[in-house]
Design an enzyme around this catalytic site. Structure first.
Site, mmCIF file in Angstrom:
data_model
loop_
_atom_site.group_PDB
_atom_site.id
_atom_site.type_symbol
_atom_site.label_atom_id
_atom_site.label_comp_id
_atom_site.label_asym_id
_atom_site.label_seq_id
_atom_site.Cartn_x
_atom_site.Cartn_y
_atom_site.Cartn_z
ATOM 1 N N GLY A 68 -84.650 69.576 33.793
ATOM 2 C CA GLY A 68 -83.534 69.287 34.704
ATOM 3 C C GLY A 68 -82.450 68.602 33.879
ATOM 4 O O GLY A 68 -82.743 67.660 33.129
ATOM 5 N N ALA A 69 -81.207 69.089 34.027
ATOM 6 C CA ALA A 69 -80.137 68.662 33.118
ATOM 7 C C ALA A 69 -79.945 67.135 33.038
ATOM 8 O O ALA A 69 -80.018 66.559 31.942
ATOM 9 C CB ALA A 69 -78.841 69.365 33.509
ATOM 10 N N ASP A 258 -76.715 73.295 35.042
ATOM 11 C CA ASP A 258 -77.050 72.811 33.700
ATOM 12 C C ASP A 258 -75.809 72.587 32.857
ATOM 13 O O ASP A 258 -75.786 71.766 31.950
ATOM 14 C CB ASP A 258 -77.992 73.787 32.999
HETATM 15 O O1 MRU Z 1 -85.450 74.799 32.883
HETATM 16 P P1 MRU Z 1 -85.169 73.619 33.768
HETATM 17 O O2 MRU Z 1 -86.249 73.344 34.759
HETATM 18 O O3 MRU Z 1 -84.758 72.426 32.976
HETATM 19 O O4 MRU Z 1 -83.895 74.072 34.608
HETATM 20 C C1 MRU Z 1 -83.365 73.176 35.535
HETATM 21 C C2 MRU Z 1 -82.274 73.737 36.352
HETATM 22 O O5 MRU Z 1 -81.841 74.852 36.161
HETATM 23 C C3 MRU Z 1 -81.655 72.822 37.382
HETATM 24 O O6 MRU Z 1 -81.182 73.546 38.470
HETATM 25 C C4 MRU Z 1 -80.483 72.065 36.739
HETATM 26 O O7 MRU Z 1 -80.870 71.450 35.561
HETATM 27 C C5 MRU Z 1 -79.905 71.061 37.658
HETATM 28 S S1 MRU Z 1 -80.939 69.661 37.837
HETATM 29 C C6 MRU Z 1 -80.122 68.522 38.770
#
Ligand code: MRU
Length: 366
Positions: A68-69, A258
Site C-alpha cells: 500500500g503506497a 499508488d
Molecule cells: O501491490 P500493493 O498491494 O502495494 O498495491 C496497493 C494498491 O494498489 C493500493 O490501492 C494503493 O497503494 C493505495 S493504498 C492507500
C-alpha cells in the site's frame, strides 16, 4: 528480522480514537525497532515481525510484508532511521555519505508507489539541510521526521474521509478495488477512510470488495480489516464488477492510488482501469482517494509512471499449489493506469479535486 508474538502495536491509535475512529494499523515503532504486521499471512495469522536494519526493511517492502503506497512510504522512512542508527561512523561526512547510499538502496524496493520516493527524499532533504549536526543529533531529527510522516498520514486520511464521504450516495453499493485501508496507510485508509466516514455519518451503503487477483488484497485484507471494524462487506470476483453495475447494485466506485501524475492520470492496482471503464460505461462516478504525498507533480502523465512487474508464481500457484498449466507464459504487471478522463474526482486531504486536474494539482503545491 525476528518473528514475535502477535501484539497490539498501535501507536497512532490514540490519534484515531481521539477523533472517534477505529482502524488497524500496519506498523509500529518502539525503542528503535520497527514492527510490521505481516500482510502476507492475513487473514489467517496475525504475526508481527520486528526489524532493526534498513536492508531488512527494504526486503520486507519488496516481499510485501507491508504494502500500500502510504504504508510503504512510512515504512521506508523508519527504515532510513534504522539506517542512521546502524551507522557507527563518528565522522559526519562519512556518516552522511553512507546514509545516502542506503537511501539509494531503499528507493529501489518498489518502483510504482511514489510515496516511498517521497518519504525517503523528504528525509534526504532534511539531512542535507542539517548537514552541520553530529550523527547522533541528525539521527534524532530523522526519527522525529519519520514519526511526523506517519502521524501526518493518519491526519490526512481522516481529512480525506471527511471530504470524500459527502460524495458517496445515501444508500446502495460502493465498490472498491485492492486494499486502500488502514493496512495500506498509517491507519484509517484512503478509499476505506471515505467509506468509514460515510458509514459513521449514517449513510446506508453496502461495501463491495473486488477480490483483486492475484495477491487477493480485497479478499484477504479489505474484507479482514472491515469485518474487524464491524463493517459488513460483500466479496466479488474481479470479473463481476460490470455485471453488478448493469444490475444497478453499484452506485459509486472509490479506490486508492499508488501515484497520481501531474495531469491526473492514476496508477493503482491492476484491474483499476477496467473498473473505471466499466463505471464510465454504466454512468457511475469513479473516485480516487489519496493524500497529496501520492501526487507526483514531476511526472507529466501516466505514460511515464514505472509499472512494477512481479514474478509468475503469483499467478501460476495458489497457497503453494500449482494452478496453471506447466509451460504457460505469464505476464504479471501489478499496476495499471487509469486516464484522468475516467476519474470523476480525486479526494485529497486538501479537498476534492475535479477536472481539469492539471491546474487543481498544481494548486496543491503552490
Ligand atoms: O501491490 P500493493 O498491494 O502495494 O498495491 C496497493 C494498491 O494498489 C493500493 O490501492 C494503493 O497503494 C493505495 S493504498 C492507500
Amino acid at each position: 528480522m525476528k518473528k514475535i508474538a502477535a501484539e497490539n502495536y498501535n501507536l497512532p491509535l490514540t490519534l484515531l480514537q481521539s477523533k472517534g475512529n477505529t482502524s488497524v494499523v500496519p506498523l509500529n515503532w518502539e525503542k528503535h525497532v520497527l514492527y510490521l504486521l505481516d500482510q502476507r499471512l492475513l487473514p489467517h495469522e496475525e504475526t508481527w515481525l520486528s526489524y532493526r536494519s534498513a536492508k531488512d526493511v527494504a526486503q520486507a517492502i519488496k516481499d510485501m510484508v507491508v504494502r500500500g503506497a502510504p504504508a510503504i512510504g512510512i515504512t521506508a522512512a523508519f527504515g532510513m532511521v534504522l539506517a542512521a542508527y546502524g551507522l557507527k561512523h563518528k565522522n559526519r561526512d562519512l556518516f552522511v555519505e553512507k546514509w545516502l547510499e542506503k537511501a539509494a538502496f531503499m528507493l529501489q524496493a518498489r518502483p510504482t508507489a511514489v510515496n516511498l520516493k517521497w518519504a525517503v527524499e523528504r528525509l534526504e532533504k532534511l539531512a542535507r539541510r542539517h548537514y552541520e549536526l553530529s550523527p547522533g543529533d541528525l539521527t534524532a531529527i530523522l526519527e522525529k521526521e519519520a514519526i511526523s510522516i506517519w502521524t501526518e498520514d493518519v491526519r490526512a486520511n481522516i481529512a480525506i474521509g471527511f471530504h470524500g464521504q459527502a460524495l458517496l450516495p445515501e444508500t446502495g453499493g460502493v465498490l472498491t478495488h485492492c486494499n486502500a485501508g488502514g493496512l495500506a496507510t498509517g491507519g484509517y485508509g484512503t478509499a476505506l477512510g471515505v467509506i468509514r466516514a460515510a458509514l459513521s455519518r449514517g449513510k446506508k451503503i453496502n461495501v463491495i470488495a473486488d477480490e483483486t487477483r492475484p495477491w487477493l488484497q480485497g479478499a484477504r485484507l479489505t474484507a479482514w480489516e472491515l469485518i474487524k471494524d464491524g463493517i459488513a462487506v460483500t466479496l466479488v470476483v474481479d470479473g463481476a464488477a460490470g455485471f453488478l453495475m448493469q444490475k444497478g447494485q453499484i452506485k459509486a466506485v472509490v479506490v486508492g492510488a499508488d501515484r497520481i501524475a501531474a495531469n491526473g492520470d492514476v496508477a493503482n492496482k491492476i484491474g483499476t482501469y477496467t473498473v473505471a471503464e466499466l463505471a464510465r460505461a454504466n454512468n457511475i462516478p469513479f473516485y480516487v482517494a489519496a493524500p497529496v504525498s501520492t501526487i507526483d507533480p514531476f511526472t507529466p502523465s501516466g505514460d511515464q509512471i514505472p509499472i512494477e512487474k512481479r514474478g509468475p508464481g503469483e499467478i501460476t500457484t495458489f497457497a503453494g499449489k500449482k494452478i496453471a498449466a506447466t509451460g504457460v507464459e505469464v505476464q504479471n504487471p501489478v499496476f495499471d493506469i487509469t486516464s484522468h478522463h475516467l476519474i470523476t474526482a480525486i479526494i485529497t486531504e486538501l479537498g476534492v479535486l475535479t477536472p481539469p486536474y492539471g491546474p487543481a494539482i498544481y494548486a496543491c503545491f503552490s
